[in-house]
Design a protein around this motif. Structure first.
Motif, PDB file in Angstrom:
ATOM      1  N   ASN A  40      12.204  52.425   3.733  1.00 23.69           N
ATOM      2  CA  ASN A  40      12.357  52.606   2.293  1.00 23.69           C
ATOM      3  C   ASN A  40      12.818  51.312   1.643  1.00 23.69           C
ATOM      4  OD1 ASN A  40      11.955  55.594   2.074  1.00 23.69           O
ATOM      5  ND2 ASN A  40      13.697  55.603   3.471  1.00 23.69           N
ATOM      6  N   PHE A  41      12.561  51.199   0.339  1.00 24.94           N
ATOM      7  CA  PHE A  41      13.009  50.006  -0.374  1.00 24.94           C
ATOM      8  C   PHE A  41      14.527  49.858  -0.289  1.00 24.94           C
ATOM      9  CE2 PHE A  41      13.890  47.157  -3.885  1.00 24.94           C
ATOM     10  CZ  PHE A  41      12.842  46.241  -3.779  1.00 24.94           C
ATOM     11  N   ALA A  42      15.228  50.982  -0.260  1.00 25.26           N
ATOM     12  CA  ALA A  42      16.691  50.916  -0.161  1.00 25.26           C
ATOM     13  C   ALA A  42      17.141  50.239   1.130  1.00 25.26           C
ATOM     14  CB  ALA A  42      17.285  52.311  -0.260  1.00 25.26           C
ATOM     15  N   ASP A  43      16.308  50.290   2.169  1.00 29.42           N
ATOM     16  CA  ASP A  43      16.664  49.619   3.420  1.00 29.42           C
ATOM     17  C   ASP A  43      16.778  48.117   3.238  1.00 29.42           C
ATOM     18  OD1 ASP A  43      16.759  51.939   5.089  1.00 29.42           O
ATOM     19  OD2 ASP A  43      14.574  51.970   5.102  1.00 29.42           O
ATOM     20  N   THR A  44      15.974  47.548   2.319  1.00 34.34           N
ATOM     21  CA  THR A  44      16.069  46.107   2.066  1.00 34.34           C
ATOM     22  C   THR A  44      17.405  45.765   1.425  1.00 34.34           C
ATOM     23  OG1 THR A  44      15.037  46.159  -0.149  1.00 34.34           O
ATOM     24  CG2 THR A  44      13.563  46.029   1.768  1.00 34.34           C
ATOM     25  N   SER A  45      17.947  46.693   0.648  1.00 32.77           N
ATOM     26  CA  SER A  45      19.273  46.473   0.057  1.00 32.77           C
ATOM     27  C   SER A  45      20.365  46.626   1.101  1.00 32.77           C
ATOM     28  CB  SER A  45      19.508  47.452  -1.099  1.00 32.77           C
ATOM     29  OG  SER A  45      18.574  47.254  -2.136  1.00 32.77           O
ATOM     30  N   ARG A  46      20.169  47.532   2.050  1.00 34.54           N
ATOM     31  CA  ARG A  46      21.173  47.705   3.102  1.00 34.54           C
ATOM     32  C   ARG A  46      21.317  46.438   3.939  1.00 34.54           C
ATOM     33  NH1 ARG A  46      18.965  52.953   2.808  1.00 34.54           N
ATOM     34  NH2 ARG A  46      20.555  54.554   2.468  1.00 34.54           N
ATOM     35  N   ILE A  47      20.193  45.848   4.317  1.00 41.00           N
ATOM     36  CA  ILE A  47      20.298  44.649   5.172  1.00 41.00           C
ATOM     37  C   ILE A  47      20.729  43.425   4.369  1.00 41.00           C
ATOM     38  CG2 ILE A  47      18.585  45.563   6.773  1.00 41.00           C
ATOM     39  CD1 ILE A  47      16.664  43.363   5.693  1.00 41.00           C
ATOM     40  N   SER A  48      20.581  43.459   3.039  1.00 40.54           N
ATOM     41  CA  SER A  48      21.016  42.326   2.224  1.00 40.54           C
ATOM     42  C   SER A  48      22.484  42.422   1.839  1.00 40.54           C
ATOM     43  CB  SER A  48      20.165  42.222   0.951  1.00 40.54           C
ATOM     44  OG  SER A  48      20.461  43.279   0.046  1.00 40.54           O
ATOM     45  N   GLY A  49      23.102  43.585   2.093  1.00 35.44           N
ATOM     46  CA  GLY A  49      24.507  43.775   1.763  1.00 35.44           C
ATOM     47  C   GLY A  49      24.760  44.180   0.334  1.00 35.44           C
ATOM     48  N   THR A  50      23.704  44.544  -0.406  1.00 40.47           N
ATOM     49  CA  THR A  50      23.852  44.915  -1.818  1.00 40.47           C
ATOM     50  C   THR A  50      23.858  46.421  -2.029  1.00 40.47           C
ATOM     51  OG1 THR A  50      21.451  44.733  -2.162  1.00 40.47           O
ATOM     52  CG2 THR A  50      22.782  42.769  -2.575  1.00 40.47           C
ATOM     53  N   TYR A  51      23.716  47.189  -0.961  1.00 40.59           N
ATOM     54  CA  TYR A  51      23.702  48.647  -1.074  1.00 40.59           C
ATOM     55  C   TYR A  51      25.130  49.164  -1.039  1.00 40.59           C
ATOM     56  CZ  TYR A  51      21.966  53.413  -0.333  1.00 40.59           C
ATOM     57  OH  TYR A  51      21.662  54.743  -0.465  1.00 40.59           O
ATOM     58  N   GLN A  52      25.363  50.258  -1.765  1.00 39.34           N
ATOM     59  CA  GLN A  52      26.690  50.884  -1.759  1.00 39.34           C
ATOM     60  C   GLN A  52      26.608  52.273  -1.150  1.00 39.34           C
ATOM     61  OE1 GLN A  52      29.482  49.316  -2.535  1.00 39.34           O
ATOM     62  NE2 GLN A  52      28.271  47.474  -3.016  1.00 39.34           N
ATOM     63  N   PRO A  53      27.458  52.596  -0.184  1.00 37.49           N
ATOM     64  CA  PRO A  53      28.455  51.714   0.411  1.00 37.49           C
ATOM     65  C   PRO A  53      27.818  50.680   1.341  1.00 37.49           C
ATOM     66  CG  PRO A  53      28.435  53.816   1.560  1.00 37.49           C
ATOM     67  CD  PRO A  53      27.498  53.960   0.409  1.00 37.49           C
ATOM     68  N   THR A  54      28.425  49.519   1.412  1.00 39.92           N
ATOM     69  CA  THR A  54      27.903  48.438   2.243  1.00 39.92           C
ATOM     70  C   THR A  54      28.077  48.788   3.718  1.00 39.92           C
ATOM     71  OG1 THR A  54      28.545  46.844   0.554  1.00 39.92           O
ATOM     72  CG2 THR A  54      28.027  45.974   2.740  1.00 39.92           C
ATOM     73  N   PRO A  55      26.994  48.730   4.511  1.00 39.11           N
ATOM     74  CA  PRO A  55      27.122  49.058   5.940  1.00 39.11           C
ATOM     75  C   PRO A  55      28.069  48.084   6.652  1.00 39.11           C
ATOM     76  CG  PRO A  55      24.809  48.957   5.244  1.00 39.11           C
ATOM     77  CD  PRO A  55      25.617  48.387   4.132  1.00 39.11           C
TER      78      PRO A  55
END
Length: 318
Positions: A40-55
């Protein structure tokens, strides 16, 4: 087991193949041999550190899988904390449903994050009423392609799709859109209003953001609703003038799937409804490329470059 890990935040280059121990399920969990994992597009945010909550680093990305348990159950499951980009994954039983063999792996995965997002956007945030006009941004994508079809299924009077290329616009039309236009911000209101016979629209579902967000607001009629659920442009959204909202009784709201699924009946019921629609041939998920697990980086690069159409997957056995 083979897996893909992320040990530092960044772009697709941070995805690294690794050998990890097979995870051990706890109470209320099942161990699944992964047949396919969704991207998913959200996965690109997870690996970039911009997703909340940050993994928390390091982690195994991937929030949706389909596969079988040791006792033969074929499960479709969401993994809120990740772990799907691997040969084996532990899933919470409360976040999994059994799917029939008539539904392919890719079709099933398209119904999870993207399908549930589409369902809740229309039923919950937008509160679509029969006969209303709906504008779907990025209509050839995983969520957008399902939004076009579900909007029609839920009684929309007119569905207008936006997409970046002629081929993607043709796809949206084949899925049931009444009109398909370019989604660029420049002259956006002119194209949308022309596609609706000169009339304002009732609902805009926006995953693009940036200047398109402000342009879309100008196309809404009285009591119109704009729902923002992503920012594919990765540009700031313009501020919303409250006087503009009150003058036309407009509503602007945001949507994020994760908290939406905490409500009673928000997960299994809509997912089972969509599985039944697919099985009956009344809903057609758009599936794209399938990449071997080792090519996760390429999958992310293609997704970010907008070279993909529909649902893309990773296959551990590929």
């Amino acid at each position: 087991m083979r897996a893909v890990t992320c040990a530092r935040f960044g772009g697709p280059e941070v995805l690294t193949p690794a050998d990890l121990p097979v995870p051990v399920p706890g109470a209320g969990q099942s161990l699944v041999e992964v047949a396919a994992a969704g991207v998913n597009f959200a996965d690109t945010s997870r690996i970039s550190g911009t997703y909340q909550p940050t993994p928390r680093l390091p982690f195994v990305p991937g929030t949706e899988v389909v596969g079988r348990t040791a006792d033969g159950r074929r499960l479709l499951a969401t993994l809120f904390e990740g772990g799907g980009f691997a040969e084996w994954a532990v899933v919470d039983d409360a976040a999994a449903v059994e799917v029939p063999t008539q539904v392919s792996d890719a079709d099933a995965l398209a119904l999870l994050v993207q399908g549930l997002t589409a369902w809740h956007l229309l039923r919950g945030s937008a509160r679509l009423s029969p006969g209303e006009t709906v504008v779907v941004h990025a209509a050839a994508g995983g969520v957008g392609s399902l939004l076009v079809q579900l909007a029609r299924h839920f009684g929309a009077g007119r569905v207008i799709a936006t997409a970046s290329t002629p081929a993607k616009r043709e796809l949206a039309l084949s899925l049931g859109a009444d009109a398909a236009v370019s989604g660029e911000a420049e002259d956006y209101p002119v194209r949308i209003l022309a596609a609706n016979g000169g009339k304002p629209v009732d609902i805009v579902l926006d995953a693009v953001g940036g200047p398109v967000f402000g342009a879309a607001l100008a196309t809404l009629g009285t009591f119109g609703r704009l729902v923002t659920y992503g920012n594919g442009s990765r540009q700031p959204k313009p501020p919303v003038d409250l006087d503009t909202l009150t003058d036309r009784n407009l509503a602007v709201c945001g949507f994020w799937l994760r908290p939406a699924l905490t409500a009673p009946g928000a997960f299994r019921e809509p997912l089972r409804e969509m599985v039944e629609l697919v099985t009956a041939g009344r809903l057609r998920p758009v599936t794209g490329a399938s990449y071997p697990l080792a090519q996760a980086r390429q999958a992310f690069e293609d997704l970010l470059a907008r070279r993909t159409i529909g649902k893309i997957t990773l296959t551990p056995l590929g």
